[in-house]
Design a protein around this motif. Structure first.
Motif, mmCIF file in Angstrom:
data_model
loop_
_atom_site.group_PDB
_atom_site.id
_atom_site.type_symbol
_atom_site.label_atom_id
_atom_site.label_comp_id
_atom_site.label_asym_id
_atom_site.label_seq_id
_atom_site.Cartn_x
_atom_site.Cartn_y
_atom_site.Cartn_z
ATOM 1 N N LEU A 143 0.728 -1.109 0.386
ATOM 2 C CA LEU A 143 0.272 -0.118 0.108
ATOM 3 C C LEU A 143 0.587 0.887 0.416
ATOM 4 O O LEU A 143 0.668 2.099 -0.334
ATOM 5 N N PHE A 144 1.930 1.347 0.815
ATOM 6 C CA PHE A 144 1.949 2.173 0.814
ATOM 7 C C PHE A 144 4.539 2.818 0.451
ATOM 8 O O PHE A 144 4.753 3.661 0.487
ATOM 9 N N ALA A 145 4.967 1.318 0.081
ATOM 10 C CA ALA A 145 6.254 1.724 -0.226
ATOM 11 C C ALA A 145 6.230 0.800 -1.539
ATOM 12 O O ALA A 145 5.314 1.048 -2.086
ATOM 13 N N LYS A 146 7.625 1.441 -1.969
ATOM 14 C CA LYS A 146 7.559 1.496 -3.507
ATOM 15 C C LYS A 146 7.744 -0.686 -3.826
ATOM 16 O O LYS A 146 7.934 -0.578 -3.161
ATOM 17 N N PRO A 147 7.119 -0.766 -5.330
ATOM 18 C CA PRO A 147 6.675 -1.852 -5.515
ATOM 19 C C PRO A 147 7.899 -2.786 -5.555
ATOM 20 O O PRO A 147 8.779 -2.109 -6.519
ATOM 21 N N ALA A 148 8.039 -3.778 -5.431
ATOM 22 C CA ALA A 148 9.669 -4.404 -5.142
ATOM 23 C C ALA A 148 9.904 -5.129 -6.962
ATOM 24 O O ALA A 148 8.376 -5.463 -7.687
ATOM 25 N N THR A 149 10.441 -5.265 -7.226
ATOM 26 C CA THR A 149 11.415 -5.359 -8.220
ATOM 27 C C THR A 149 11.444 -6.965 -8.261
ATOM 28 O O THR A 149 12.595 -7.428 -8.116
ATOM 29 N N LEU A 150 10.476 -7.925 -8.808
ATOM 30 C CA LEU A 150 10.433 -9.273 -9.409
ATOM 31 C C LEU A 150 11.277 -9.524 -9.856
ATOM 32 O O LEU A 150 10.975 -8.735 -11.361
ATOM 33 N N ARG A 151 11.765 -10.433 -9.588
ATOM 34 C CA ARG A 151 12.550 -11.574 -10.842
ATOM 35 C C ARG A 151 11.606 -12.513 -11.315
ATOM 36 O O ARG A 151 10.411 -12.741 -11.798
ATOM 37 N N PRO A 152 12.411 -12.574 -13.108
ATOM 38 C CA PRO A 152 11.384 -13.304 -13.610
ATOM 39 C C PRO A 152 12.007 -14.788 -13.229
ATOM 40 O O PRO A 152 12.866 -15.397 -12.430
ATOM 41 N N MET A 153 10.924 -15.569 -13.336
ATOM 42 C CA MET A 153 11.335 -17.351 -13.278
ATOM 43 C C MET A 153 10.613 -18.429 -13.734
ATOM 44 O O MET A 153 9.423 -17.800 -14.215
ATOM 45 N N LEU A 154 11.301 -19.128 -14.686
ATOM 46 C CA LEU A 154 10.670 -19.931 -15.193
ATOM 47 C C LEU A 154 9.885 -21.061 -14.434
ATOM 48 O O LEU A 154 10.884 -22.309 -14.127
ATOM 49 N N VAL A 155 8.711 -21.777 -14.968
ATOM 50 C CA VAL A 155 8.432 -23.468 -14.289
ATOM 51 C C VAL A 155 8.409 -23.931 -15.079
ATOM 52 O O VAL A 155 8.014 -24.105 -15.949
ATOM 53 N N LEU A 156 9.164 -25.547 -15.019
ATOM 54 C CA LEU A 156 9.891 -25.946 -16.306
ATOM 55 C C LEU A 156 8.527 -26.866 -16.682
ATOM 56 O O LEU A 156 7.523 -26.992 -16.143
ATOM 57 N N GLN A 157 8.420 -27.183 -17.476
ATOM 58 C CA GLN A 157 6.975 -27.869 -18.438
ATOM 59 C C GLN A 157 7.291 -29.415 -18.348
ATOM 60 O O GLN A 157 6.404 -30.525 -18.226
ATOM 61 N N GLN A 158 8.704 -29.658 -17.438
ATOM 62 C CA GLN A 158 8.646 -31.327 -17.289
ATOM 63 C C GLN A 158 9.663 -30.886 -15.883
ATOM 64 O O GLN A 158 10.372 -30.597 -15.746
ATOM 65 N N GLY A 159 9.454 -31.844 -14.586
ATOM 66 C CA GLY A 159 9.827 -31.508 -13.307
ATOM 67 C C GLY A 159 11.439 -32.288 -13.203
ATOM 68 O O GLY A 159 11.144 -33.727 -14.414
ATOM 69 N N VAL A 160 11.895 -32.599 -12.418
ATOM 70 C CA VAL A 160 13.176 -32.249 -12.683
ATOM 71 C C VAL A 160 13.611 -33.292 -11.898
ATOM 72 O O VAL A 160 13.037 -32.929 -10.180
ATOM 73 N N GLY A 161 14.788 -34.896 -11.364
ATOM 74 C CA GLY A 161 15.272 -34.898 -10.001
ATOM 75 C C GLY A 161 13.671 -35.786 -9.851
ATOM 76 O O GLY A 161 13.787 -35.972 -8.075
#
Length: 210
Positions: A143-161
């Motif tokens: 509400l009162f602070a400057k919006p955080a700069t969010l990093r890009p995130m890649l949601v994998l199309q196939q789970g790993v490990g």
């Protein structure tokens, strides 16, 4: 106005003003999410693009397909999430080193039923859909602070490990947010109206009795 009315009137006015501000903030979020919905609806059928190196992520990149080469995982993070079948669990996020110098990349590696799991994966070429990292700012900060700069995130199309594939970004979630924004805005305005009416009635009763 008599002195004994100053303090309660001040706090009631402050509370009502806060609730009205929250209502208008929800309407603003609703408009932003409606614009986001228009962009990602078009982006979901566009060709893949290069993975953004850092935030903020442009609207043109959200929900676009992309790929990257994770040289190694520098850190694992956990939060909650769901898989492609809607089954909830622990979501595993990998902080990837992608080059000798640079911000690296954040990927959603998959979902597991167990927390604190040792994921048997330490990098490789991966593909998925671009979104942004979770916004962990508090409501007051939003509400009162400057919006955080969010990093890009890649949601994998196939789970790993050995992880289940995480639920990809969807239009349904944005549509649900738009509905919630409208509902919460009405709710805050009703709360503000109720608080003001109750106080006015109580004030009239007190003045008549004095």
């Amino acid at each position: 106005m008599t002195r004994w009315l100053i303090i309660p009137t001040f706090f009631v006015t402050l509370a009502v003003a806060t609730m009205v501000a929250l209502g208008f903030w929800q309407l603003q979020r609703k408009a932003e999410n409606e614009m986001l919905l228009r962009y990602v609806s078009a982006n979901s059928v566009k060709p893949a693009i290069a993975y953004p190196k850092q935030g903020p992520v442009s609207l043109d990149a959200l929900h676009r397909k992309s790929s990257l080469n994770c040289l190694r995982v520098s850190k694992w993070r956990e939060d909650s999430g769901s898989d492609t079948l809607g089954k909830t669990g622990t979501r595993y996020l990998a902080e990837c080193v992608t080059e000798a110098d640079g911000p690296g990349a954040l990927i959603v590696a998959g979902i597991s039923a167990r927390p604190n799991q040792k994921v048997d994966w330490n990098g490789g070429l991966v593909s998925g859909v671009i979104t942004t990292e979770p916004d962990r700012q508090s409501l007051i900060a939003k509400l009162f602070a400057k919006p955080a700069t969010l990093r890009p995130m890649l949601v994998l199309q196939q789970g790993v490990g050995g992880l289940r594939t995480a639920e990809p970004p969807s239009l349904t979630k944005i549509q649900r947010k738009i509905s919630n924004n409208g509902f919460y805005a009405i709710q805050w305005f009703l709360f503000a109206s109720a608080a003001a009416i109750i106080y006015i009635l109580a004030l009239r009763k007190r003045l008549r009795a004095s």
